[in-house]
Design an enzyme around this catalytic site. Structure first.
Site, PDB file in Angstrom:
ATOM      1  CG  ASP A  93      -1.821   1.148   1.169  1.00  0.00           C
ATOM      2  OD1 ASP A  93      -2.032   1.595   0.100  1.00  0.00           O
ATOM      3  OD2 ASP A  93      -2.721   1.089   2.045  1.00  0.00           O
ATOM      4  CE1 TYR A  97      -8.171   4.748   6.164  1.00  0.00           C
ATOM      5  CE2 TYR A  97      -6.800   3.136   7.076  1.00  0.00           C
ATOM      6  CZ  TYR A  97      -7.920   3.656   7.130  1.00  0.00           C
ATOM      7  OH  TYR A  97      -8.736   3.546   8.267  1.00  0.00           O
ATOM      8  CG  ASP A 266      -5.768  -5.190   2.302  1.00  0.00           C
ATOM      9  OD1 ASP A 266      -5.299  -4.751   3.324  1.00  0.00           O
ATOM     10  OD2 ASP A 266      -6.470  -4.463   1.504  1.00  0.00           O
ATOM     11  CB  CYS A 304     -10.598 -26.060  11.629  1.00  0.00           C
ATOM     12  SG  CYS A 304      -8.962 -24.981  11.087  1.00  0.00           S
ATOM     13  CB  CYS A 306      -5.373 -24.767  11.097  1.00  0.00           C
ATOM     14  SG  CYS A 306      -6.045 -24.303  12.744  1.00  0.00           S
ATOM     15  CB  CYS A 309      -8.158 -27.137  14.735  1.00  0.00           C
ATOM     16  SG  CYS A 309      -8.873 -25.372  15.076  1.00  0.00           S
ATOM     17  CG  HIS A 335      -8.415 -21.078  13.897  1.00  0.00           C
ATOM     18  ND1 HIS A 335      -8.993 -22.338  13.548  1.00  0.00           N
ATOM     19  CD2 HIS A 335      -9.581 -20.347  13.818  1.00  0.00           C
ATOM     20  CE1 HIS A 335     -10.425 -22.678  13.360  1.00  0.00           C
ATOM     21  NE2 HIS A 335     -10.771 -21.089  13.462  1.00  0.00           N
TER      22      HIS A 335
END
Length: 392
Positions: A93, A97, A266, A304, A306, A309, A335
């Site tokens: 970016d 902003y 994003d 999940c 991942c 988990c 996660h």
């Protein structure tokens, strides 16, 4: 770079798109969600963590890197990829902003913007050409023009002036950009005005940028207004270029954005709420601090797969957060990023099979979004950062 984006399929019943974005550091399957690593790191995670959940594109912020450690240091280290040991795709970016969120600490003119550093109070001045030069020195795969993001409560005249300045700066950024291995994206502004959004999209499309972002949205306005503006604006952008909706990352919003025809997203949301103990699930966000998790032997999300988990019980995660252990933030972040990565893969597959609308309806039939009033209150608080620091 020629043929940087290929549109493979569009849904027969919505505007959802399936494509591929080609960059100097690899191919990105779209639609895609990019975790935010403002200061050259996705908070608490290593590059290996990101790769393990099939993330190959992240965002870093030029404003933060410009102030600390400084663009020259990163350039001397071989560029941003080498500096952070990341061989995937990086989108930077411009920092516009963040600069404009400084409010009383910044002043702008047609040439650029001056602002006081939130770190040491020093005065800096950045032009559109500087923003391009910084991002070229960083060596990111996708760079953004310097734009003026008007405040959500700006008057119509202020929004118009910001849009016109954004257009002129975009033109200057395009003229200054020379790094052929880097894509430079324009940013559409215009507040919540359909007419100004149309004007901005049409003008920037006429300049033939490699891609287009929608800025100035998801700033606390109601979500129906956000996506009404997105749908309207995308009508005036070229179909053969990638579309990037900045600052959107809630699961329900990703689904809605995809249905509008957005390719790239994003947001700091998944990492920020993770550090506050919120875990994404198919049923909505789960607050690990709730007493119900204190004795739960299984994972917080049984659906999940991942690392978190697979290896840790909800009771253990509850304990870590109650004790404010650093590992808590890391496991929660793994996660949440894995959850969104898997969601985007399911979205891409559903578009390929032309059943995205059924997938979206099924997901939303079970998912409980965050209360809208609470969401807006949190958003307004987050927009202004902490301790005077602009948002990431």
């Amino acid at each position: 770079m020629d043929k940087s984006f290929i549109l493979n399929k569009t849904s027969s019943r919505s505007l959802a798109r399936r494509g591929q974005l080609f960059t100097a550091h690899g191919k990105v399957e779209t639609p895609v969600f990019c975790p935010v690593g403002s200061q050259a790191t996705v908070k608490t995670l290593t590059p290996e963590d990101l790769k393990s959940v099939n993330i190959n594109m992240i965002l870093s912020n030029t404003y933060h890197l410009y102030l600390r450690p400084g663009i020259p240091i990163i350039k001397e280290m071989g560029g941003l990829h080498k500096f952070m040991n990341w061989d995937g795709v990086i989108l930077t970016d411009s920092g516009g902003y963040q600069i404009f969120s400084l409010a009383n600490l910044r002043k702008l003119d047609e040439g650029g913007v001056s602002f006081r550093s939130h770190i040491d109070g020093s005065t800096r001045y950045i032009t559109p050409e500087d923003a391009v030069s910084f991002q070229q020195d960083l060596g990111s795969d996708i760079a953004m023009v310097l734009d003026e993001c008007p405040h959500s409560e700006a008057s119509e005249n202020e929004v118009l002036a910001a849009m016109e300045r954004t257009h002129q700066w975009a033109k200057r950024c395009l003229a200054a950009h020379t790094l052929k291995s880097q894509h430079l994206f324009a940013i559409v502004q215009g507040g919540l005005s359909p007419e100004l959004r149309r004007q901005s999209a049409e003008y920037l499309a006429s300049l033939d940028f490699p891609g287009y972002a929608l800025g100035g949205l998801s700033l606390g306005e109601p979500k129906d207004i956000t996506f009404e503006t997105v749908r309207h604006t995308l009508r005036f952008l070229p179909e053969n270029k990638p579309r990037y909706l900045m600052g959107v990352g809630a699961p329900e919003d990703l689904l809605e954005g995809v249905s509008c025809g957005v390719d790239i997203f994003d947001c700091v949301l998944p990492t920020r709420v993770a550090r506050n103990g919120a875990f994404f699930s198919r049923l909505g966000r789960l607050n690990i601090r709730n007493a119900a998790f204190a004795t739960q032997k299984g994972p917080i999300d049984p659906d999940c797969n991942c690392y978190t988990c697979r290896n840790y019980s909800a009771a253990y995660l509850h304990h870590l957060f109650r004790c404010e252990e650093i590992l808590a933030y890391r496991l929660a972040t793994i996660h949440n990023i894995a959850f969104l990565s898997n969601l985007m893969q399911e979205i891409r597959t559903s578009i390929e099979k032309d059943c995205f609308e059924e997938f979206k309806a099924d997901f939303l039939s079970r998912y409980q979004p965050t209360n809208e009033a609470i969401r807006i209150e949190q958003k307004q608080k987050w927009l202004f950062g902490r301790n005077g620091e602009p948002p990431s």
